[in-house]
Design a protein around this motif. Structure first.
Motif, PDB file in Angstrom:
ATOM      1  N   SER A  51     -22.416  12.264  -1.458  1.00 45.23           N
ATOM      2  CA  SER A  51     -21.459  11.860  -0.473  1.00 45.23           C
ATOM      3  C   SER A  51     -21.991  10.885   0.413  1.00 45.23           C
ATOM      4  O   SER A  51     -21.156  10.142   1.138  1.00 45.23           O
ATOM      5  N   ALA A  52     -23.347  10.572   0.711  1.00 42.64           N
ATOM      6  CA  ALA A  52     -23.747   9.732   1.680  1.00 42.64           C
ATOM      7  C   ALA A  52     -23.668   8.292   1.146  1.00 42.64           C
ATOM      8  O   ALA A  52     -23.188   7.371   1.819  1.00 42.64           O
ATOM      9  N   TYR A  53     -23.850   8.046  -0.222  1.00 42.33           N
ATOM     10  CA  TYR A  53     -23.258   6.700  -0.890  1.00 42.33           C
ATOM     11  C   TYR A  53     -21.643   6.387  -0.827  1.00 42.33           C
ATOM     12  O   TYR A  53     -21.267   5.262  -0.796  1.00 42.33           O
ATOM     13  N   PHE A  54     -20.804   7.594  -0.872  1.00 44.82           N
ATOM     14  CA  PHE A  54     -19.505   7.432  -0.892  1.00 44.82           C
ATOM     15  C   PHE A  54     -18.969   8.206   0.405  1.00 44.82           C
ATOM     16  O   PHE A  54     -17.862   8.952   0.543  1.00 44.82           O
ATOM     17  N   ALA A  55     -19.431   7.872   1.577  1.00 40.78           N
ATOM     18  CA  ALA A  55     -18.901   8.562   2.655  1.00 40.78           C
ATOM     19  C   ALA A  55     -17.528   8.530   3.190  1.00 40.78           C
ATOM     20  O   ALA A  55     -16.815   9.320   3.278  1.00 40.78           O
ATOM     21  N   TYR A  78     -15.494  10.585   0.533  1.00 38.79           N
ATOM     22  CA  TYR A  78     -15.888  11.937   0.699  1.00 38.79           C
ATOM     23  C   TYR A  78     -15.141  12.630   1.967  1.00 38.79           C
ATOM     24  O   TYR A  78     -14.448  13.726   2.000  1.00 38.79           O
ATOM     25  N   TYR A  79     -15.370  11.944   3.125  1.00 39.55           N
ATOM     26  CA  TYR A  79     -14.798  12.370   4.648  1.00 39.55           C
ATOM     27  C   TYR A  79     -13.198  12.145   4.484  1.00 39.55           C
ATOM     28  O   TYR A  79     -12.422  13.106   5.086  1.00 39.55           O
ATOM     29  N   ARG A  80     -12.447  11.194   3.607  1.00 37.28           N
ATOM     30  CA  ARG A  80     -11.063  11.365   3.723  1.00 37.28           C
ATOM     31  C   ARG A  80     -10.676  12.690   2.763  1.00 37.28           C
ATOM     32  O   ARG A  80      -9.642  13.230   3.240  1.00 37.28           O
ATOM     33  N   LYS A  90      -8.312  15.917   4.467  1.00 34.01           N
ATOM     34  CA  LYS A  90      -7.089  16.472   3.952  1.00 34.01           C
ATOM     35  C   LYS A  90      -7.222  18.118   3.605  1.00 34.01           C
ATOM     36  O   LYS A  90      -6.387  18.811   3.789  1.00 34.01           O
ATOM     37  N   LYS A  91      -8.562  18.374   3.455  1.00 37.68           N
ATOM     38  CA  LYS A  91      -8.775  19.901   2.983  1.00 37.68           C
ATOM     39  C   LYS A  91      -8.979  20.579   4.272  1.00 37.68           C
ATOM     40  O   LYS A  91      -8.483  21.718   4.037  1.00 37.68           O
TER      41      LYS A  91
END
Length: 86
Positions: free
Chosen positions: A22-26, A29-31, A35-36
């Motif tokens: 998730s750090a590489y695709f922050a 991941y946060y988007r 939503k959740k």
């Protein structure tokens, strides 16, 4: 009081891998997370660790609202433009 050293022992290898990915695709991941589970203004955003210059070092939790208030306060005294990186 929570010590990070104690929390570290309770983090499974699966959560560590998830954190690394998730750090590489922050942004993605946060988007997904927003939503959740939408972020509320009073939710913790960051933990600042003080130097302890006036006592013992400690962690200070800042909410999203705190960060936005700081940003607006700073913008009243600093003339930011679109090229500035903070």
């Amino acid at each position: 009081v929570l010590f990070l050293e104690e929390l570290r022992a309770n983090i499974s290898w699966l959560r560590r891998v998830k954190g690394l990915i998730s750090a590489y695709f922050a942004e993605t991941y946060y988007r997904f997370l927003s939503k959740k589970n939408p972020v509320q203004s009073q939710d913790p955003a960051v933990i600042l660790f003080t130097s302890g210059s006036e006592g013992d070092p400690k962690g200070v939790v800042l909410s999203h609202l705190n960060l936005q208030a700081n940003r607006y306060q700073l913008s009243t005294v600093v003339d930011f433009c679109s090229r500035d990186i903070v």
